[in-house]
Scaffold this motif. Sequence first.
Motif, PDB file in Angstrom:
ATOM      1  N   LYS A 185      40.017  82.344-122.193  1.00 22.84           N
ATOM      2  CA  LYS A 185      40.839  81.815-123.286  1.00 22.84           C
ATOM      3  C   LYS A 185      41.456  80.486-122.864  1.00 22.84           C
TER       4      LYS A 185
ATOM      5  N   ARG B 192      42.170  92.622-120.321  1.00 24.61           N
ATOM      6  CA  ARG B 192      42.829  91.324-120.198  1.00 24.61           C
ATOM      7  C   ARG B 192      41.773  90.220-120.275  1.00 24.61           C
ATOM      8  N   ILE B 193      42.191  89.040-120.726  1.00 26.23           N
ATOM      9  CA  ILE B 193      41.254  87.910-120.833  1.00 26.23           C
ATOM     10  C   ILE B 193      41.721  86.824-119.871  1.00 26.23           C
TER      11      ILE B 193
ATOM     12  N   LYS C 130      33.355  83.585-125.686  1.00 26.41           N
ATOM     13  CA  LYS C 130      32.783  84.902-125.389  1.00 26.41           C
ATOM     14  C   LYS C 130      31.309  84.782-125.006  1.00 26.41           C
TER      15      LYS C 130
ATOM     16  N   GLU D 167      43.707  91.215-134.419  1.00 28.62           N
ATOM     17  CA  GLU D 167      45.086  90.733-134.313  1.00 28.62           C
ATOM     18  C   GLU D 167      45.767  90.888-135.669  1.00 28.62           C
TER      19      GLU D 167
ATOM     20  N   ARG E 289      48.518  97.717-127.880  1.00 25.93           N
ATOM     21  CA  ARG E 289      47.995  97.519-126.526  1.00 25.93           C
ATOM     22  C   ARG E 289      48.675  98.490-125.557  1.00 25.93           C
TER      23      ARG E 289
ATOM     24  N   GLU F  68      35.647  81.436-130.746  1.00 28.16           N
ATOM     25  CA  GLU F  68      36.472  81.956-131.846  1.00 28.16           C
ATOM     26  C   GLU F  68      37.882  81.389-131.722  1.00 28.16           C
ATOM     27  N   GLU F  69      38.586  81.385-132.847  1.00 27.42           N
ATOM     28  CA  GLU F  69      39.995  81.013-132.781  1.00 27.42           C
ATOM     29  C   GLU F  69      40.775  82.136-132.098  1.00 27.42           C
ATOM     30  N   LYS F  70      41.741  81.769-131.294  1.00 27.08           N
ATOM     31  CA  LYS F  70      42.676  82.741-130.731  1.00 27.08           C
ATOM     32  C   LYS F  70      43.869  82.789-131.685  1.00 27.08           C
TER      33      LYS F  70
HETATM   34  P1  ATP Z   1      46.093  89.184-121.240  1.00 20.22           P
HETATM   35  O1  ATP Z   1      44.768  88.873-121.846  1.00 20.22           O
HETATM   36  O2  ATP Z   1      46.216  88.631-119.861  1.00 20.22           O
HETATM   37  O3  ATP Z   1      46.535  90.599-121.377  1.00 20.22           O
HETATM   38  P2  ATP Z   1      48.303  88.573-123.025  1.00 20.22           P
HETATM   39  O4  ATP Z   1      48.528  89.998-123.325  1.00 20.22           O
HETATM   40  O5  ATP Z   1      49.441  87.746-122.594  1.00 20.22           O
HETATM   41  O6  ATP Z   1      47.126  88.303-122.000  1.00 20.22           O
HETATM   42  P3  ATP Z   1      47.220  86.633-124.702  1.00 20.22           P
HETATM   43  O7  ATP Z   1      47.434  85.556-123.707  1.00 20.22           O
HETATM   44  O8  ATP Z   1      47.801  86.455-126.049  1.00 20.22           O
HETATM   45  O9  ATP Z   1      47.661  88.039-124.302  1.00 20.22           O
HETATM   46  O10 ATP Z   1      45.618  86.756-124.857  1.00 20.22           O
HETATM   47  C1  ATP Z   1      44.907  87.893-125.051  1.00 20.22           C
HETATM   48  C2  ATP Z   1      45.046  88.435-126.480  1.00 20.22           C
HETATM   49  O11 ATP Z   1      44.613  87.489-127.460  1.00 20.22           O
HETATM   50  C3  ATP Z   1      44.158  89.621-126.780  1.00 20.22           C
HETATM   51  O12 ATP Z   1      44.714  90.810-126.323  1.00 20.22           O
HETATM   52  C4  ATP Z   1      44.050  89.601-128.293  1.00 20.22           C
HETATM   53  O13 ATP Z   1      45.004  90.454-128.878  1.00 20.22           O
HETATM   54  C5  ATP Z   1      44.394  88.174-128.672  1.00 20.22           C
HETATM   55  N1  ATP Z   1      43.341  87.475-129.428  1.00 20.22           N
HETATM   56  C6  ATP Z   1      43.582  86.651-130.475  1.00 20.22           C
HETATM   57  N2  ATP Z   1      42.439  86.148-130.949  1.00 20.22           N
HETATM   58  C7  ATP Z   1      41.428  86.668-130.204  1.00 20.22           C
HETATM   59  C8  ATP Z   1      40.018  86.537-130.228  1.00 20.22           C
HETATM   60  N3  ATP Z   1      39.394  85.747-131.086  1.00 20.22           N
HETATM   61  N4  ATP Z   1      39.314  87.250-129.323  1.00 20.22           N
HETATM   62  C9  ATP Z   1      39.913  88.047-128.415  1.00 20.22           C
HETATM   63  N5  ATP Z   1      41.258  88.202-128.345  1.00 20.22           N
HETATM   64  C10 ATP Z   1      42.013  87.528-129.227  1.00 20.22           C
END
Ligand code: ATP
Length: 374
Positions: free
Chosen positions: A235, A63-64, A225, A140, A107, A85-87
């Motif tokens: 994030k 988790r992030i 990161k 992703e 996941r 990085e872009e999410k």
């Molecule tokens: P969590 O991290 O709490 O599990 P979540 O499952 O609700 O949160 P997000 O809030 O979408 O997911 O954020 C984490 C996800 O973002 C990661 O699992 C990954 O798939 C996605 N992601 C997209 N871009 C990146 C990136 N550049 N680096 C890392 N993850 C990324």
Amino acid sequence: MSVLKIVSNANITEGLWNESLDSHSIIPDEFDGITYYRVVKKVGLLERGTVVTDSGIIYDFPRIARILHLENGIKQSFNNPFYVEEKVDGYNVRIVKIQDQVFAFTRGSYVCPFSTDRLVEFFDYDNFFKENPDLIVCGEIAGPENPYNGESPPYVTEDISFFAFDIRTKNSDQPIPMEKRYKLFDEYKIPTVTRFGRYTPSDINDLKKHIQDLNEKGCEGLVFKPTDPSEKTVKYVTAGSCLRDMKVTSSLMIEYQAEFFTHRMLRSLFYLLEHHGNLDDTFLKKTGDALLQPLFESVKKVAEGEMITERFKVRFNKKQNIKKLFEHFHNCKVDANLVRQEKIGQHWHVEFVRRCFPSYEVIQKHWDGHSHFD
Ligand code: ATP
């Protein structure tokens, strides 16, 4: 190598392994003749989402943590340089070679038949895994024609694309260092998320510009990161992405926890305040529309005697994988029905409809006049 030998490196004894299978904390599964074990409840060091195979352990994607205030969050999180990085808004896959086949794991630790079918179009994985059989490419899959996520980045206008962001090693829960990761992505021409580069906390004005630009373009956000392993990844998302999240889910609001919506409202207000946005009529209207319009449509449908549904389009290379996607839905208790499959050019174009029975049932009871305590 035997699975017992593999898990013994994670301090899982034969007794604990058998006990976990008996209690269904670990569930055996199979795809294309390959057996794998899904960790669905934490066992010792193995978190939920981990996959155990006879080629090694594929640890869960961690988790992030999230920050809600960009400037203060960056100051709190980092003393050292970090990469930005872009999410990308899609769904997470871990791409890995087991024996002589390559799979994409979700996941939730399933092999995804759809993603696995399309891997061949993402990068030359034969070449990559021939030289790096123990590495795991994490990324992703995003785009309007995917089977899971109702949102997609503005620059993927049809079908799907893959964006790598991480490389891990089998039997390790740690990613490989950023510089090495980026080098491998470039060397093997693996497409990645947008990499903004290396920054320090004092570069906050540049980071603000990046996020505002992403918000205007309709993108999701940023991931930061660390270069120092004692610091953690965080994030941060745009206000626009919060509104889009609410809009694509509010038709099924009844099935979500209230926090899903309160968190997004809060995030968007933090964003507005920090980036000098206004809670003007446009924003208020957008929020109201996102929360109420899709829910209104759901209630209207049920009142007219119709089921609430979601429609998806996806493309496949191999016809036999279409059936496997529906088997996967069945295993995950997703009520999806195929409505069209047609070969157009290289791909099978598939359409399916997901029936959203839990929302339908609740709304129908209320509409029929059943009383309840709330
Ligand atoms: P969590 O991290 O709490 O599990 P979540 O499952 O609700 O949160 P997000 O809030 O979408 O997911 O954020 C984490 C996800 O973002 C990661 O699992 C990954 O798939 C996605 N992601 C997209 N871009 C990146 C990136 N550049 N680096 C890392 N993850 C990324």
